[in-house]
Design an enzyme around this catalytic site. Structure first.
Site, PDB file in Angstrom:
ATOM      1  N   CYS A   1       5.412   9.743  -0.392  1.00 17.42           N
ATOM      2  CA  CYS A   1       4.166   9.494   0.034  1.00 17.42           C
ATOM      3  C   CYS A   1       2.926  10.297  -0.644  1.00 17.42           C
ATOM      4  O   CYS A   1       2.032  10.428   0.243  1.00 17.42           O
ATOM      5  CB  CYS A   1       4.126   9.187   1.570  1.00 17.42           C
ATOM      6  SG  CYS A   1       5.071   7.971   2.116  1.00 17.42           S
TER       7      CYS A   1
ATOM      8  N   ALA B   1       8.449   5.772   7.621  1.00 15.71           N
ATOM      9  CA  ALA B   1       7.443   5.458   6.494  1.00 15.71           C
ATOM     10  C   ALA B   1       6.896   3.988   6.841  1.00 15.71           C
ATOM     11  O   ALA B   1       7.560   3.285   7.311  1.00 15.71           O
ATOM     12  CB  ALA B   1       7.914   5.647   4.903  1.00 15.71           C
ATOM     13  N   ILE B   2       5.867   3.712   6.328  1.00 18.74           N
ATOM     14  CA  ILE B   2       5.022   2.618   6.798  1.00 18.74           C
ATOM     15  C   ILE B   2       4.307   2.162   5.240  1.00 18.74           C
ATOM     16  O   ILE B   2       3.615   2.865   4.614  1.00 18.74           O
ATOM     17  CB  ILE B   2       3.997   2.363   7.890  1.00 18.74           C
ATOM     18  CG1 ILE B   2       4.922   2.832   9.162  1.00 18.74           C
ATOM     19  CG2 ILE B   2       3.106   1.350   8.123  1.00 18.74           C
ATOM     20  CD1 ILE B   2       4.005   2.958  10.459  1.00 18.74           C
ATOM     21  N   GLY B   3       4.499   0.947   4.859  1.00 22.29           N
ATOM     22  CA  GLY B   3       3.791   0.142   3.734  1.00 22.29           C
ATOM     23  C   GLY B   3       3.694  -1.339   3.880  1.00 22.29           C
ATOM     24  O   GLY B   3       4.761  -1.846   4.079  1.00 22.29           O
TER      25      GLY B   3
ATOM     26  N   GLY C   1       0.768  -1.198   0.047  1.00 25.66           N
ATOM     27  CA  GLY C   1       0.069  -0.122   0.017  1.00 25.66           C
ATOM     28  C   GLY C   1       0.787   1.245   0.066  1.00 25.66           C
ATOM     29  O   GLY C   1       2.016   1.222   0.196  1.00 25.66           O
ATOM     30  N   GLY C   2       0.218   2.588  -0.468  1.00 21.81           N
ATOM     31  CA  GLY C   2       1.172   3.754  -0.179  1.00 21.81           C
ATOM     32  C   GLY C   2       1.295   4.192  -1.681  1.00 21.81           C
ATOM     33  O   GLY C   2       0.884   3.489  -2.756  1.00 21.81           O
TER      34      GLY C   2
ATOM     35  N   TYR D   1       4.717   6.989  -3.769  1.00 23.18           N
ATOM     36  CA  TYR D   1       6.080   6.703  -3.820  1.00 23.18           C
ATOM     37  C   TYR D   1       6.852   6.822  -2.483  1.00 23.18           C
ATOM     38  O   TYR D   1       6.651   7.547  -1.689  1.00 23.18           O
ATOM     39  CB  TYR D   1       6.627   7.723  -4.941  1.00 23.18           C
ATOM     40  CG  TYR D   1       6.374   7.523  -6.294  1.00 23.18           C
ATOM     41  CD1 TYR D   1       7.356   6.202  -6.901  1.00 23.18           C
ATOM     42  CD2 TYR D   1       5.408   7.940  -7.030  1.00 23.18           C
ATOM     43  CE1 TYR D   1       7.007   5.878  -8.313  1.00 23.18           C
ATOM     44  CE2 TYR D   1       5.130   7.789  -8.263  1.00 23.18           C
ATOM     45  CZ  TYR D   1       5.733   6.596  -8.894  1.00 23.18           C
ATOM     46  OH  TYR D   1       5.568   6.543 -10.169  1.00 23.18           O
ATOM     47  N   THR D   2       8.011   6.010  -2.440  1.00 26.62           N
ATOM     48  CA  THR D   2       9.153   6.439  -1.241  1.00 26.62           C
ATOM     49  C   THR D   2      10.568   5.802  -1.830  1.00 26.62           C
ATOM     50  O   THR D   2      10.527   5.322  -2.862  1.00 26.62           O
ATOM     51  CB  THR D   2       8.734   5.270  -0.061  1.00 26.62           C
ATOM     52  OG1 THR D   2       9.244   5.807   1.174  1.00 26.62           O
ATOM     53  CG2 THR D   2       8.773   3.782  -0.320  1.00 26.62           C
ATOM     54  N   TYR D   3      11.184   6.576  -0.878  1.00 28.46           N
ATOM     55  CA  TYR D   3      12.844   6.267  -1.276  1.00 28.46           C
ATOM     56  C   TYR D   3      13.466   5.439  -0.184  1.00 28.46           C
ATOM     57  O   TYR D   3      13.014   5.356   0.849  1.00 28.46           O
ATOM     58  CB  TYR D   3      13.345   7.695  -1.233  1.00 28.46           C
ATOM     59  CG  TYR D   3      15.142   7.561  -1.130  1.00 28.46           C
ATOM     60  CD1 TYR D   3      15.806   7.219  -2.130  1.00 28.46           C
ATOM     61  CD2 TYR D   3      15.737   7.597   0.066  1.00 28.46           C
ATOM     62  CE1 TYR D   3      17.134   7.027  -2.192  1.00 28.46           C
ATOM     63  CE2 TYR D   3      17.157   7.497   0.113  1.00 28.46           C
ATOM     64  CZ  TYR D   3      17.963   7.174  -1.056  1.00 28.46           C
ATOM     65  OH  TYR D   3      19.096   7.182  -0.965  1.00 28.46           O
TER      66      TYR D   3
END
Length: 229
Positions: free
Chosen positions: A193, A162-164, A86-87, A89-91
């Site tokens: 995010c 961050a959490i995904g 879920g979520g 874009y993240t790095y």
């Protein structure tokens, strides 16, 4: 894939037999996905224990199921991976502690909302070990740190974790990431995010020169407090 590549140690120290893996070297993202896919299947089949894997990735961007194309600002900068978590874009990159969590939720109440809450609580308690107050925010995924007093016009809130998550047949994978000492400028290639009005921070950016083993120790202790029972 060689499951043991890059691993510093493998333990099963918690009373409920969760296996903890800590990778010494940077782990390629496709290798991490392959390991999680296999472990999730094995947990469901009852042939492998639940697992928490602590690692770092080389610089890369990942796109969650809600990612919008215009939130990828610099597509050619680092590899971009589509993922089923879920979520948005993240790095991920060196200096960021990633924790992939593979748990059987059927043994833990089969409550997805509670699981996500517990992931947040895990991070918040780990940060407390460094006297950092991490907070939840309605409508914003992740854990946030307030910079300055609320009454100060220059105050702001930055994201430190961050959490995904993804769940298959009630077994979890993907997880959390905490910014320890990453290159924060690398986040500029995406809208992290999907949130433009707030920035990102790290323990070192906050003046806390914690090592990765320091963070791992806090994560181990906090995990047992939140999930161990």
């Amino acid at each position: 894939m060689n499951e043991t590549a890059g691993l510093l140690n493998t333990t099963a120290a918690l009373p409920d037999g969760i296996e903890w893996r800590i990778s010494d070297n940077l782990v390629a993202y496709p290798d991490a996905l392959a390991f999680m896919d296999q472990r999730v299947a094995d947990i469901r089949a009852g042939t492998a224990p639940e697992c928490v894997w602590l690692l770092e990735h080389p610089p890369l961007y990942t796109a969650g199921t809600s990612a919008a194309e215009d939130e990828l600002l610099d597509a050619g900068r680092f590899p971009v991976y589509q993922t089923g978590r879920g979520g948005r874009y993240t790095y991920h990159g060196p200096g960021q502690r990633v924790a992939y969590v593979m748990l059987d939720l059927k043994k833990r109440g089969a409550d997805v909302r509670k699981y996500v809450f517990n992931l947040e609580e895990w991070v918040i308690r780990a940060l407390m070990g460094f006297n950092v107050i991490g907070e939840r925010r309605d409508g914003r995924v992740g854990i946030w740190v307030r910079r300055g007093a609320p009454s100060n016009p220059a105050s702001r809130e930055d994201k430190i974790a961050a959490i995904g998550v993804r769940i298959r047949h009630w077994v979890t994978f993907h997880g959390i990431s905490i910014n320890v000492e990453p290159e924060l400028e690398h986040f500029s290639g995406i809208v992290p995010c999907g949130i433009e009005e707030h920035g990102v921070t790290s323990l070192w950016d906050l003046g806390i020169t914690a090592t990765m083993p320091d963070v791992d120790n806090q994560l181990r202790q906090s995990f047992e407090d939140v999930f161990g029972a």
